[in-house]
Write a protein that holds these residues in place. Structure first.
Motif, PDB file in Angstrom:
ATOM      1  N   UNK A  79      59.390 -56.976  45.151  1.00  0.00           N
ATOM      2  CA  UNK A  79      59.238 -58.312  45.728  1.00  0.00           C
ATOM      3  C   UNK A  79      57.854 -58.549  46.281  1.00  0.00           C
ATOM      4  N   UNK A  80      57.304 -57.575  46.992  1.00  0.00           N
ATOM      5  CA  UNK A  80      55.955 -57.737  47.542  1.00  0.00           C
ATOM      6  C   UNK A  80      54.911 -57.786  46.433  1.00  0.00           C
ATOM      7  N   UNK A  81      55.126 -57.019  45.353  1.00  0.00           N
ATOM      8  CA  UNK A  81      54.189 -57.056  44.225  1.00  0.00           C
ATOM      9  C   UNK A  81      54.208 -58.420  43.550  1.00  0.00           C
ATOM     10  N   UNK A  82      55.403 -59.011  43.407  1.00  0.00           N
ATOM     11  CA  UNK A  82      55.504 -60.338  42.792  1.00  0.00           C
ATOM     12  C   UNK A  82      54.759 -61.377  43.611  1.00  0.00           C
ATOM     13  N   UNK A  83      54.759 -61.201  44.932  1.00  0.00           N
ATOM     14  CA  UNK A  83      54.058 -62.143  45.807  1.00  0.00           C
ATOM     15  C   UNK A  83      52.554 -61.883  45.823  1.00  0.00           C
ATOM     16  N   UNK A  84      52.156 -60.624  46.021  1.00  0.00           N
ATOM     17  CA  UNK A  84      50.755 -60.300  46.294  1.00  0.00           C
ATOM     18  C   UNK A  84      49.890 -60.217  45.042  1.00  0.00           C
ATOM     19  N   UNK A  85      50.420 -59.651  43.960  1.00  0.00           N
ATOM     20  CA  UNK A  85      49.566 -59.373  42.807  1.00  0.00           C
ATOM     21  C   UNK A  85      49.026 -60.641  42.144  1.00  0.00           C
ATOM     22  N   UNK A  86      49.876 -61.604  41.758  1.00  0.00           N
ATOM     23  CA  UNK A  86      49.306 -62.807  41.117  1.00  0.00           C
ATOM     24  C   UNK A  86      48.385 -63.589  42.049  1.00  0.00           C
ATOM     25  N   UNK A  87      48.820 -63.807  43.303  1.00  0.00           N
ATOM     26  CA  UNK A  87      48.001 -64.562  44.247  1.00  0.00           C
ATOM     27  C   UNK A  87      46.692 -63.842  44.544  1.00  0.00           C
ATOM     28  N   UNK A  88      46.765 -62.532  44.727  1.00  0.00           N
ATOM     29  CA  UNK A  88      45.571 -61.766  45.049  1.00  0.00           C
ATOM     30  C   UNK A  88      44.574 -61.736  43.908  1.00  0.00           C
ATOM     31  N   UNK A  89      45.061 -61.511  42.688  1.00  0.00           N
ATOM     32  CA  UNK A  89      44.163 -61.453  41.529  1.00  0.00           C
ATOM     33  C   UNK A  89      43.535 -62.812  41.265  1.00  0.00           C
ATOM     34  N   UNK A  90      44.346 -63.881  41.312  1.00  0.00           N
ATOM     35  CA  UNK A  90      43.798 -65.218  41.077  1.00  0.00           C
ATOM     36  C   UNK A  90      42.820 -65.614  42.179  1.00  0.00           C
ATOM     37  N   UNK A  91      43.121 -65.239  43.425  1.00  0.00           N
ATOM     38  CA  UNK A  91      42.187 -65.552  44.519  1.00  0.00           C
ATOM     39  C   UNK A  91      40.878 -64.799  44.356  1.00  0.00           C
ATOM     40  N   UNK A  92      40.950 -63.516  43.963  1.00  0.00           N
ATOM     41  CA  UNK A  92      39.735 -62.747  43.730  1.00  0.00           C
ATOM     42  C   UNK A  92      38.901 -63.321  42.603  1.00  0.00           C
ATOM     43  N   UNK A  93      39.577 -63.770  41.525  1.00  0.00           N
ATOM     44  CA  UNK A  93      38.857 -64.401  40.413  1.00  0.00           C
ATOM     45  C   UNK A  93      38.176 -65.680  40.870  1.00  0.00           C
ATOM     46  N   UNK A  94      38.889 -66.486  41.625  1.00  0.00           N
ATOM     47  CA  UNK A  94      38.293 -67.747  42.106  1.00  0.00           C
ATOM     48  C   UNK A  94      37.103 -67.474  43.015  1.00  0.00           C
ATOM     49  N   UNK A  95      37.254 -66.517  43.933  1.00  0.00           N
ATOM     50  CA  UNK A  95      36.193 -66.241  44.901  1.00  0.00           C
ATOM     51  C   UNK A  95      34.911 -65.789  44.217  1.00  0.00           C
ATOM     52  N   UNK A  96      35.041 -65.002  43.156  1.00  0.00           N
ATOM     53  CA  UNK A  96      33.841 -64.452  42.529  1.00  0.00           C
ATOM     54  C   UNK A  96      33.333 -65.289  41.366  1.00  0.00           C
ATOM     55  N   UNK A  97      34.246 -65.875  40.599  1.00  0.00           N
ATOM     56  CA  UNK A  97      33.835 -66.531  39.357  1.00  0.00           C
ATOM     57  C   UNK A  97      33.639 -68.042  39.509  1.00  0.00           C
ATOM     58  N   UNK A  98      34.330 -68.665  40.449  1.00  0.00           N
ATOM     59  CA  UNK A  98      34.298 -70.119  40.532  1.00  0.00           C
ATOM     60  C   UNK A  98      33.667 -70.642  41.816  1.00  0.00           C
TER      61      UNK A  98
END
Length: 292
Positions: A79-98
């Motif tokens: 459950x925690x992986x379902x919450x943290x992994x997509x949000x965390x990866x997409x947030x990291x991509x946005x922070x660095x790439x966009x």
């Protein structure tokens, strides 16, 4: 010439002393780790058997096994992986790439670093206030998973961003020069190259949430619940909290302490298995990247 030779010898001596000190410290840390593991294995292996793993606790947790706690821990990790992994990866991509570099981005990064250092009990109180009381989820797997997901989220964001920073800009420029869009560049070029390091961050996050007690203490953990949960709105037992209960309270500590050591050993084995699985995925992506 003699002065230069003397300075060179002193530099070599200082370097050897520094590296020797690092080796000693590393050896001490590894030795302490092996002592802890050996202590838990020696104390816990005596109760470790198939019945201990596959049966529920009995007689007020003075007998039986830990199967409900294993299942509850698995539910919370997933459950925690379902919450943290997509949000965390997409947030990291946005922070660095966009996101454009500026005060806002620096502020977000600073707050993310601060969140990563906040004690887990604060996340537990926040999860109880928000998910248990405000949203009305009650003491449930859902509330515990959301709380643990928030706990892991800053770590996933920072490790994802650092993994993306390690990719040279020449790959981005080359992909864009060939006519690919920014999204295609991220999906087909940048993210596959960064995936091994991203998985390392996911391993660290999952390893942290699997051993947390304070967040689930306020949101989902049950003191004694022999039956398995039927939905995400049910309470559950979990290995970290079960270990805490066995070691700190009860009516017959002589019977409970060996079970506590066995529970600790099972938790270590589960974390080891998760790390081996994640490392296998990491190696798979690395080999796939080399072949491509």
């Amino acid at each position: 010439m003699k002065l230069q030779a003397g300075n060179h010898k002193r530099k070599i001596l200082a370097e050897n002393i520094a590296f020797g000190l690092f080796r000693i410290l590393s050896g001490v840390i590894v030795t302490i780790l092996f002592i802890i593991l050996a202590f838990i294995i020696i104390k816990g292996v005596g109760v470790l058997n198939w019945d201990f793993i596959t049966t529920p606790p009995t007689d007020g947790m003075k007998g039986g096994g830990i199967w409900p706690a294993i299942v509850g821990t698995f539910y919370l990790m997933v459950g925690s992986a379902i919450v943290a992994f997509p949000l965390g990866i997409m947030s990291g991509i946005y922070m660095h790439e966009y996101a454009k570099s500026g005060r806002l981005v620096r502020f977000i990064r600073m707050m993310t670093n601060n969140l990563a250092g906040i004690p887990s009990i604060v996340f537990g109180l926040f999860g109880m206030s928000l998910f248990v009381n405000f949203f009305g989820f009650g003491d449930s797997i859902l509330a515990g998973s959301l709380t643990l997901g928030l706990l892991a989220l800053p770590l996933v964001i920072r490790t994802t961003e650092e993994a993306l920073k390690a990719i040279p800009d020449s790959f981005r420029e080359g992909s864009l020069a060939l006519g690919a869009t920014k999204l295609q560049t991220i999906r087909k070029v940048i993210l596959p190259m960064a995936m091994p390091n991203v998985i390392t961050g996911l391993i660290l996050a999952l390893g942290r949430v699997s051993g947390e007690t304070a967040p689930i203490l306020f949101t989902c953990a049950a003191y004694f619940l022999p039956q398995l949960p039927h939905s995400m709105f049910d309470q559950c037992m979990a290995l970290p909290y079960h270990l805490y209960v066995l070691a700190t309270s009860g009516t017959d500590m002589e019977k409970q302490i060996p079970i506590a050591y066995g529970t600790a050993l099972v938790l270590i084995i589960i974390i080891l298995f998760v790390n081996l699985l994640a490392n296998a995925l990491r190696n798979y992506f690395q080999n796939k990247l080399k072949t491509n």
